[in-house]
Design an enzyme around this catalytic site. Sequence first.
Site, mmCIF file in Angstrom:
data_model
loop_
_atom_site.group_PDB
_atom_site.id
_atom_site.type_symbol
_atom_site.label_atom_id
_atom_site.label_comp_id
_atom_site.label_asym_id
_atom_site.label_seq_id
_atom_site.Cartn_x
_atom_site.Cartn_y
_atom_site.Cartn_z
ATOM 1 C CB SER A 1 -0.930 -0.009 1.207
ATOM 2 O OG SER A 1 -0.180 -0.205 2.380
ATOM 3 C CD GLU A 2 3.030 3.617 3.198
ATOM 4 O OE1 GLU A 2 2.838 4.497 2.338
ATOM 5 O OE2 GLU A 2 2.818 3.795 4.411
HETATM 6 ZN ZN LIG Z 1 4.696 2.125 7.298
#
Ligand SMILES: [Zn+2]
Length: 216
Positions: free
Chosen positions: A71-72
């Site tokens: 998700s990053e």
């Molecule tokens: Zn993180």
Amino acid sequence: MLNVRRQLKEYATKLVTSGLVVGAGGNLSMRDGAYMYISPSGFDLQEIEEEQWVKVDIETGKVLSDLKPSSELLMHLECFRRRSDIDSVLHAHPSYSVGVSSASKDIPSMFPDFPAMIKNVKYLDYMIPTTHVLADAVAEVIEETDVVVMRNHGVLTVGKTMKEAYFFMQLTEEAAKVYTISSSVGIPRLLTEEECQDLKNLSSEKYRAKLLKNSQ
Ligand SMILES: [Zn+2]
């Protein structure tokens, strides 16, 4: 490319066994030409097989694998786009670094390796993880530093090699740990600006930085 995925697997395991991340926290990626490989979302880092690392086009951000990327992802993409000199990005949640920085303090220099090897740590106030806001904030500072500390969240490091990015992560965490220990015993004696500058100028330390950059 097998070698890149093998290295990712090796360092993913190291991150977990060294306690720099817990469970499915943290993510890492490496550049391979115009593409990058990043950890898939929701996996315990040490359980990712070589073929499960997610391939992404760096310029377009297009995902080229079946598994969902971390998700990053946006944060990693911005690092590769803005730093043509680096091939590795590492993000972890090391407890001492998060603890010290979340007390609104910066991590001070208390032993020679920290100021000698890490130039210019940047600090970001808390922002919701996985968002454009955080990715943009990282993008704004990453050209000036190899280490970004995100208060109440974690640390991001970049390096020419994963070995280098990992070393920067370890050193930052060690510095935060030593400061915490010293603070619990008495009043920490920090290295002075002058002492830090002398260390940065030491030829042997410069040599070590160069050595690390060229290795692997
Ligand atoms: Zn993180």
